[in-house]
Write an enzyme that holds these catalytic residues in place. Structure first.
Site, mmCIF file in Angstrom:
data_model
loop_
_atom_site.group_PDB
_atom_site.id
_atom_site.type_symbol
_atom_site.label_atom_id
_atom_site.label_comp_id
_atom_site.label_asym_id
_atom_site.label_seq_id
_atom_site.Cartn_x
_atom_site.Cartn_y
_atom_site.Cartn_z
ATOM 1 N N GLY A 1 8.092 -4.639 -3.796
ATOM 2 C CA GLY A 1 7.977 -3.537 -4.751
ATOM 3 C C GLY A 1 9.234 -3.408 -5.605
ATOM 4 N N GLU B 1 8.871 -5.807 -8.313
ATOM 5 C CA GLU B 1 7.804 -5.354 -9.225
ATOM 6 C C GLU B 1 8.329 -4.280 -10.180
ATOM 7 O OE1 GLU B 1 5.079 -4.809 -5.838
ATOM 8 O OE2 GLU B 1 3.575 -5.823 -7.080
ATOM 9 N N GLU C 1 5.526 -10.494 0.228
ATOM 10 C CA GLU C 1 4.442 -9.741 0.865
ATOM 11 C C GLU C 1 3.568 -10.596 1.780
ATOM 12 O OE1 GLU C 1 5.362 -9.547 -2.280
ATOM 13 O OE2 GLU C 1 5.447 -7.452 -2.919
ATOM 14 N N ALA D 1 9.170 -2.459 -0.092
ATOM 15 C CA ALA D 1 8.516 -1.247 0.391
ATOM 16 C C ALA D 1 9.106 -0.875 1.745
ATOM 17 C CB ALA D 1 7.024 -1.509 0.542
#
Ligand code: NAD
Length: 717
Positions: free
Chosen positions: A107, A110, A130, A63
């Protein structure tokens, strides 16, 4: 099509390239770009499949961390905005392969988990880091990852945040193939084969094969939680990450994602996450020194020399050898030299034993350290670090000698803990080459390195020292020259308050326990026993002439010293120690503390843990604010980094100055004022603290203003 995502075609294969340098972060525009590329691919009759790849040197590395600050107040009731994109990807009727090089983090990973296939080049790293920012994966990662790699591996990756290699990923089912050579060409070939073989399109979310059975899982979660509590003490995100993976094993995918989102939002709003993000950006800001621009020339460092093979010198020499820099290590007697080298060998041997280095590596590093009793080999040194006894006359003598022997371009650094760099520099004819390189003990382990600028230190020497810190794998923090610089200057009032508290009725164990519960790696008295009660005494002696008449003095610390209880090294200090260095309170010492207080006319009383924390931690904060006022630290976050990396301050509180921000400076200032009224001049409130409290600002606001001024000044020049 968004500028950040490009769609190209290679026959019947589409290539979606995320092009958001430097790390292809998921900034606004990137998810939208991927989505619209997919939409185009799905409706294009002639397109049979697609490759999703990152431009430049990496896949999507995660992110955009700056975005977290902006969404912090959102409740995200509908979940992560990336979730629908991943579902859309997973539901694509045409096969999609994620082609991974560099890093696929957060992300990014993911999104890759939503693709039907993943190929990776050998050097790539995959991870859900994270937790390092106080968060958990928030776009389905805690639900899809265990479906791909199994519960145990998913827990390890989500709760501890360390990336895994492509090989590890292949073995655990996170990637389907490791490819060599051109990644895009190989990924294209891979997807063509998928199409040709008419392979079924696996939807990760629909698979439960790897989720394991309840009994095995229960043991996995329990062990992981116990480990997290131990090695990530005080941190909540790792525990929440484990809970989220557990949900994957017990709930449907949709319910699991909702649960993950609930935990993610809790994390996002936590002080822990704010603190860790503050530290993350702080570590990137710390190298920015307003008057030492990025393009300041740096001096080459190819050879080093260290003076003194004691506690610090040995560790410092190891740092150079570890970085591949040959180093000469000088002592005054053969005995001290032999002892110093033996300690270095012992330290390396212990790393070999623990499997952290090979015997070969140990020999190579040892061969880079040349022990000596003379200055002969100093002429070629590009940097000299002096780590002899903490004594000004001795240091001046050494620097006088270095001035005669070393080449003009050599950096002459002192590892002094408290002495003036300017006074040391004045013993040479080249004060511009003199600087402080203040390592922390054990120097081969601790990450902090205070780079102490003297009045005349040149910008080149500062820039080179900051660069050298990086090469030595240290966190270099620039500080100004004053007694104790930043870390040790602040530790003085902190220790003083702890000592006053035991004079007033707290016990040694109570103070340490309260600090430990607060999150400090070590209580003050345990730390003092480790560093040496005699060291503190010597510093007090050195500066006794500066004492203000009538000011309260910590008499108890001197008593402990006078009893010859120097700490761990004498097996007795504030505590008694057994062979395993396990501390135990001593009833006679407790009585002695009581008697000393009574004789000094100090009334003993019940002391709460809350008072212990306020008096010790606010003493740090007040001194830190004075340090900022004096310009000794450039930013409050620099002080935070020093306390986290050098003094075991809990990272999840963001450092003492950030902690004060979270309490509110108005409240901190009021308390400091009260303590000033109750305890006298030691507690004189910092002018900066008062000003910020009165204007409703924080130390972070102070940093921001400083940054703006520096940017404006550099633009004007
Ligand atoms: P130490 O007593 O363990 O080692 C000092 C060594 O220097 C001794 O072995 C001594 O023989 C040697 N020495 C003295 N004069 C010398 C000379 N002229 N040439 C070569 N060697 C000489 O001390 P230490 O704890 O390593 O501290 C060294 C310096 O580092 C001090 O200035 C201290 O304040 C600073 N420091 C110490 C710590 C710590 O935790 N110990 C932390 C940071 C900085």
């Amino acid at each position: 099509m968004s500028e950040l995502v490009k769609l190209t075609f290679d026959g019947e294969i589409a290539v979606i390239t995320v092009d958001n340098p430097p790390v292809n972060a998921l900034s606004p525009g990137v998810p939208e770009g991927i989505k619209s590329a997919l939409e185009e691919i799905i409706v294009a009759d002639n397109i049979k499949g697609a490759v999703l790849i990152g431009g430049g040197t990496t896949f999507i590395a995660g992110a955009d961390i700056r975005e977290f600050g902006k969404i912090r107040n959102q409740t995200r009731e509908s979940g992560s905005p990336i979730l629908p994109l991943i579902l859309f990807l997973e539901d694509s009727p045409k096969p999609i392969v994620a082609a991974i090089h560099g890093t696929a983090f957060g992300g990014g990973l993911e999104i890759a988990q939503g693709a039907h296939f993943r190929v990776a080049n050998e050097k790539s790293l995959l991870g859900q880091p994270e937790v390092k920012l106080g968060l958990i994966p928030g776009a389905g990662g805690t639900q899809r990852l265990p479906r791909l790699v199994g519960t145990a591996k998913a827990v390890e990756m989500c709760a501890f945040g360390e990336p895994i290699s492509a090989k590890d990923a292949l073995e655990n089912g996170l990637v389907d193939k490791i490819v060599e050579g051109d990644l895009l060409a190989e990924a294209t070939k891979f997807i063509r084969q998928v199409i040709q073989a008419n392979k079924p399109l696996r939807k990760t979310r629909e698979s439960r094969d790897k989720l394991g059975d309840e009994a095995t899982n229960a043991a996995i979660f329990e062990t992981a939680k116990a480990t997290a509590k131990k090695i990530r003490r005080g941190l909540n995100a790792p525990l929440k990450a484990i809970d989220a993976v557990e949900a994957a094993t017990k709930l449907s995918f949709e319910e699991g994602v909702q649960f993950e989102n609930k935990l993610f939002v809790e994390c996002l709003q936590s002080v822990e996450s704010k603190a860790l993000i503050h530290v993350f950006f702080g570590e990137r800001e710390v190298a920015k020194i307003p008057d030492v621009p990025k393009d300041t020339p740096v001096l080459p460092i190819e050879e080093a020399a260290v003076i003194g093979a004691g506690t610090m010198g040995g560790g410092i020499a190891m740092n150079f050898a570890n970085a591949g820099i040959p180093v000469v290590l000088k002592e005054t007697t053969q005995e001290a030299l032999t002892r110093g080298m033996a300690t270095i060998e012992k330290n390396y041997a212990s790393s070999v034993k623990k499997g952290r280095m090979t015997e070969d590596q140990m020999q190579k590093r040892l061969s880079l350290i040349t022990p000596t009793l003379v200055y002969d080999e100093f002429a070629d040194a590009d940097v000299v670090v002096e780590a002899a006894f903490e004594n000004m006359a001795l240091k001046r003598e050494i620097f006088g000698a270095l001035d005669k022997i070393c080449k003009p371009s050599a950096i002459l650094a002192s590892n002094t803990s408290t002495l003036s760099i300017d006074e040391i520099a004045a013993a040479t004819s080249r004060p511009e080459m003199v600087i402080g390189h203040h390592f922390f003990s054990p120097a081969n382990v601790m990450r902090l390195l205070e780079i102490v600028r003297g009045e005349k230190t040149s910008k080149e020497v500062v820039a080179t020292s900051m660069k050298l810190a990086k090469r030595l794998k240290k966190l270099g923090v620039p500080v100004g020259n004053c007694r104790g610089f930043v870390g040790n200057r602040m530790v003085e009032p902190y220790g003083r308050e702890a000592q006053f508290l035991v004079e007033e009725g707290a016990t040694v164990e109570q103070v340490d326990r309260a600090l430990n519960n607060f999150g400090m790696a070590m209580g003050l008295f345990a730390m003092s026993d480790l560093a040496g009660v005699d060291v503190g005494w010597r510093v007090r002696e050195e500066y006794k002439h500066l004492e203000i008449a009538g000011r309260r003095y910590p008499i108890i610390a001197d008593k402990i010293y006078e009893l010859g209880r120097y700490g761990q090294k004498t097996k007795a200090g504030w505590y008694d120690y057994d062979e395993n260095r396990k501390p135990a309170p001593n009833a006679e010492i407790a009585q002695m503390l009581k008697d000393t207080a009574t004789n000094a006319g100090i009334r003993q009383r019940e002391i709460s843990d809350e008072e212990i924390i306020e008096r010790t931690i606010y003493a740090l904060v007040n001194e830190g604010a004075k340090i900022l006022e004096d310009g000794i630290a450039l930013r409050s976050v620099d002080i935070d980094l020093i306390y986290i990396n050098g003094f075991g301050f809990p990272v999840w509180r963001g450092g003492p100055m950030f902690y004060a921000d979270t309490i509110g400076l108005e409240k901190v200032y009021q308390k400091v004022k009260e303590l000033h009224e109750a305890h006298g001049d030691w507690w004189k409130p910092s002018g900066l603290l008062k000003k910020l409290a009165e204007t409703g600002e924080s130390f972070s606001d102070f940093d921001r203003r400083k940054l703006q001024t520096a940017t404006a000044e550099s633009a004007a020049n």
